[in-house]
Design a protein around this motif. Structure first.
Motif, mmCIF file in Angstrom:
data_model
loop_
_atom_site.group_PDB
_atom_site.id
_atom_site.type_symbol
_atom_site.label_atom_id
_atom_site.label_comp_id
_atom_site.label_asym_id
_atom_site.label_seq_id
_atom_site.Cartn_x
_atom_site.Cartn_y
_atom_site.Cartn_z
ATOM 1 N N MET A 159 -18.007 6.386 10.358
ATOM 2 C CA MET A 159 -16.946 6.222 9.355
ATOM 3 C C MET A 159 -17.161 4.941 8.575
ATOM 4 N N LYS A 160 -16.807 5.004 7.297
ATOM 5 C CA LYS A 160 -16.786 3.799 6.475
ATOM 6 C C LYS A 160 -15.543 3.847 5.585
ATOM 7 N N LEU A 161 -14.758 2.794 5.652
ATOM 8 C CA LEU A 161 -13.516 2.709 4.871
ATOM 9 C C LEU A 161 -13.468 1.369 4.154
ATOM 10 N N SER A 162 -13.193 1.422 2.837
ATOM 11 C CA SER A 162 -12.971 0.198 2.057
ATOM 12 C C SER A 162 -11.624 0.297 1.365
ATOM 13 N N VAL A 191 -5.682 16.333 5.783
ATOM 14 C CA VAL A 191 -5.111 15.310 4.903
ATOM 15 C C VAL A 191 -4.985 13.991 5.663
ATOM 16 N N TRP A 192 -5.743 12.999 5.222
ATOM 17 C CA TRP A 192 -5.660 11.640 5.753
ATOM 18 C C TRP A 192 -4.658 10.848 4.916
ATOM 19 N N THR A 193 -4.151 9.771 5.468
ATOM 20 C CA THR A 193 -3.169 8.959 4.752
ATOM 21 C C THR A 193 -3.445 7.474 4.956
ATOM 22 N N LEU A 194 -3.470 6.728 3.853
ATOM 23 C CA LEU A 194 -3.420 5.274 3.921
ATOM 24 C C LEU A 194 -1.949 4.896 3.773
ATOM 25 N N LYS A 195 -1.384 4.311 4.808
ATOM 26 C CA LYS A 195 0.039 3.971 4.800
ATOM 27 C C LYS A 195 0.206 2.453 4.739
ATOM 28 N N ILE A 196 0.994 2.009 3.767
ATOM 29 C CA ILE A 196 1.251 0.578 3.595
ATOM 30 C C ILE A 196 2.757 0.341 3.742
ATOM 31 N N VAL A 197 3.120 -0.510 4.681
ATOM 32 C CA VAL A 197 4.523 -0.800 4.961
ATOM 33 C C VAL A 197 4.816 -2.234 4.544
ATOM 34 N N ASP A 198 5.756 -2.393 3.594
ATOM 35 C CA ASP A 198 6.209 -3.725 3.179
ATOM 36 C C ASP A 198 7.477 -4.043 3.962
ATOM 37 N N THR A 199 7.445 -5.078 4.767
ATOM 38 C CA THR A 199 8.549 -5.371 5.683
ATOM 39 C C THR A 199 9.619 -6.287 5.102
ATOM 40 N N VAL A 200 9.389 -6.813 3.879
ATOM 41 C CA VAL A 200 10.335 -7.771 3.295
ATOM 42 C C VAL A 200 10.670 -7.355 1.864
ATOM 43 N N LEU A 201 11.932 -7.520 1.493
ATOM 44 C CA LEU A 201 12.395 -7.148 0.158
ATOM 45 C C LEU A 201 11.900 -8.139 -0.897
ATOM 46 N N LEU A 202 11.874 -7.723 -2.147
ATOM 47 C CA LEU A 202 11.642 -8.498 -3.371
ATOM 48 C C LEU A 202 10.205 -8.395 -3.878
ATOM 49 N N ASP A 203 9.215 -8.962 -3.195
ATOM 50 C CA ASP A 203 7.853 -9.003 -3.734
ATOM 51 C C ASP A 203 7.256 -7.605 -3.852
ATOM 52 N N LYS A 204 6.524 -7.391 -4.947
ATOM 53 C CA LYS A 204 5.834 -6.122 -5.158
ATOM 54 C C LYS A 204 4.339 -6.350 -5.287
ATOM 55 N N GLY A 205 3.587 -5.324 -4.876
ATOM 56 C CA GLY A 205 2.138 -5.392 -4.994
ATOM 57 C C GLY A 205 1.586 -4.073 -5.485
ATOM 58 N N SER A 206 0.279 -3.831 -5.232
ATOM 59 C CA SER A 206 -0.325 -2.594 -5.704
ATOM 60 C C SER A 206 -1.536 -2.245 -4.842
ATOM 61 N N LEU A 207 -1.794 -0.945 -4.754
ATOM 62 C CA LEU A 207 -3.036 -0.455 -4.168
ATOM 63 C C LEU A 207 -4.049 -0.376 -5.295
ATOM 64 N N GLU A 208 -5.134 -1.135 -5.172
ATOM 65 C CA GLU A 208 -6.103 -1.234 -6.257
ATOM 66 C C GLU A 208 -7.278 -0.272 -6.109
ATOM 67 N N GLY A 209 -7.640 0.061 -4.876
ATOM 68 C CA GLY A 209 -8.775 0.961 -4.706
ATOM 69 C C GLY A 209 -8.981 1.359 -3.264
ATOM 70 N N ILE A 210 -9.678 2.491 -3.064
ATOM 71 C CA ILE A 210 -10.001 2.969 -1.729
ATOM 72 C C ILE A 210 -11.248 3.847 -1.793
ATOM 73 N N SER A 211 -12.103 3.727 -0.792
ATOM 74 C CA SER A 211 -13.208 4.666 -0.615
ATOM 75 C C SER A 211 -13.335 4.953 0.874
ATOM 76 N N PHE A 212 -13.726 6.191 1.201
ATOM 77 C CA PHE A 212 -13.771 6.610 2.594
ATOM 78 C C PHE A 212 -14.868 7.655 2.746
ATOM 79 N N SER A 213 -15.704 7.509 3.759
ATOM 80 C CA SER A 213 -16.753 8.484 4.005
ATOM 81 C C SER A 213 -16.970 8.638 5.501
#
Length: 449
Positions: A356-359, A421-443
């Motif tokens: 497996m390779k995940l970025s 179906v695989w899932t990349l799950k991101i959990v934000d534990t604190v309110l206010l700040d926002k971010g983004s998923l910029e990229g993913i590759s998986f093989s």
């Protein structure tokens, strides 16, 4: 007047029972085990009309309905399911240990299911509204598929990950005992594998006297199919009544038109299940035309189901797909300020994982507030990120490589089947700040095509 004041609590209780006619979980006798998990003793609910028409799934003669049973699930307390390795193990009391006489059918089987439910989308489940009245109902229960007596005449008590799901959120819910509205639509934590959503009526209503079949968990038991029922009363716009052999635990069960195979409604309430006899409880029996009948919420009340399901189908058509490899650069998908974000992708290769390779690249003003998981189609997940407390990085960019003997974070996935179906799950534990998923590759398996 004084006597009336003293009597008003009793009068109020009688009125509540008469108006509800429902077997809500709170009306049962609840017993607390030593470990604090809840196990019901059944008191109010439904009944047997004429002969007992309940079948084990494997014994039902029509293959079509045996297949439909695969798309039904039981709502079981998390406290009764213990996770070990790649499976969940069920420990629950037998029906006879909940006060039911040992001479009654199925009394030697475990009875942990609180309610029943059924799939109408890959991650959408319908049940009764009174089964999902609070956040605790969403949080404290699993939805378990395949809880039944198998072909070896044994009740299944060990379940793989792919059979056990959680409630992620309640999309729609209504429980009104006065107007008799009772339904809920639940989003599960991930798509359900190897089970087909059930077809249901979209408009109009079932004909009078139509034949019916119900599938679910009567008295919390392993899945049963009950037939030889018919529509008895069909005038109310919200529900119809029938002589279905159902019990507490059947709430949320799909009720099928026997001729068409369509789901016509959701089993929600009925007559008293059991009566006391010789210091234990026996099933209450009625003639086919006797007693009050069992009420079924018309599935057409859930007018938003089709819109929600079609939206998800369109979304899934855009899902990232590949045989051995997927890649998405420059995504810039905004993450919620607090809560869960899921990015799903499909691998089509039906092979065991050897490599497996995940970025992953994530931007966020407060990276330490995030928990980032990779979730296998079976539901097994691994946490990908651990941080020093004082980390101030704005970008989390990391590559994971896993193969036999490397013993890395992705090691638990080696040997599992890659397809699904695989899932990349991101959990934000604190309110206010926002971010983004910029990229993913998986093989997997060192394939790049």
């Amino acid at each position: 007047m004084d006597s009336l004041r003293r009597s008003w609590p009793i009068i109020l209780l009688i009125l509540l029972i008469l108006f509800s006619g429902c077997k809500v979980r709170d009306l049962g006798l609840i017993e607390k085990s030593r470990k604090g998990t809840t196990q019901k003793k059944f008191s109010l609910g439904k009944v047997i009309y004429g002969p007992d028409n309940r079948y084990e799934v494997t014994e039902y003669p029509e293959r079509k309905f045996r297949e439909f049973a695969r798309s039904t699930a039981g709502q079981i307390s998390r406290g009764l399911l213990k996770k070990r390795g790649g499976s969940f193990y069920l420990r629950a009391k037998k029906l006879s240990e909940n006060g039911i006489c040992e001479r009654e059918r199925f009394s030697d089987q475990p009875s942990p299911a609180n309610c029943s439910g059924f799939l109408i989308g890959e991650d959408l489940l319908v049940t009764a509204g009174h089964c999902m009245q609070s956040e605790e109902d969403c949080r404290d229960y699993h939805w378990v598929f395949g809880f039944k007596k198998n072909s070896n005449d044994q009740v299944t008590t060990e379940f793989p990950f792919e059979n056990v799901y959680s409630c992620q959120k309640v999309i729609l819910a209504e429980y009104d005992p006065l107007e008799k509205r009772d339904y809920a639509l639940v989003k599960l934590d991930r798509p359900v594998l190897k089970r087909k959503p059930l077809a249901f009526r979209k408009s109009g209503k079932i004909y009078d006297q139509s034949g019916l079949i119900v599938i679910g968990h009567p008295s919390g038991l392993p899945t049963k199919i009950a037939d030889n029922a018919r529509v008895r009363e069909n005038g109310d716009p919200f529900f119809f009544s029938a002589n279905l052999d159902t019990f507490q635990g059947n709430s949320g069960s799909p009720v099928f038109n026997k001729k068409t195979g369509l789901v016509e409604g959701i089993l929600v309430r009925g007559d008293t299940d059991y009566v006391t006899e010789d210091s234990c409880m026996v099933i209450k029996h009625c003639d086919n035309d006797g007693c009050r009948g069992e009420d079924v919420t018309r599935i057409t009340l859930l007018k938003d189901i089709d819109e929600i399901r079609n939206f998800r189908l369109k979304r899934n058509k855009k899902m990232l797909k590949g045989r051995y490899r997927v890649e998405a650069r420059e995504l810039s998908i905004e993450l919620p300020s607090k809560g869960n974000f899921e990015y799903a992708f499909l691998l089509e290769a039906d092979v065991p994982i050897k490599f497996m390779k995940l970025s992953v690249k994530v931007f966020h003003p407060m990276i330490p507030e995030l928990e980032i998981y990779l979730v296998h189609p079976s539901g097994q997940e691994v946490l990908l990120n651990e941080y020093p407390e004082r980390s101030r990085n704005l970008v989390w960019k990391k590559t994971f490589i896993e193969k036999g003997g490397s013993y890395g974070l992705l090691g638990p996935f080696l040997g599992l089947n890659a397809k699904g179906v695989w899932t990349l799950k991101i959990v934000d534990t604190v309110l206010l700040d926002k971010g983004s998923l910029e990229g993913i590759s998986f093989s997997i398996n060192d394939k790049v095509y």
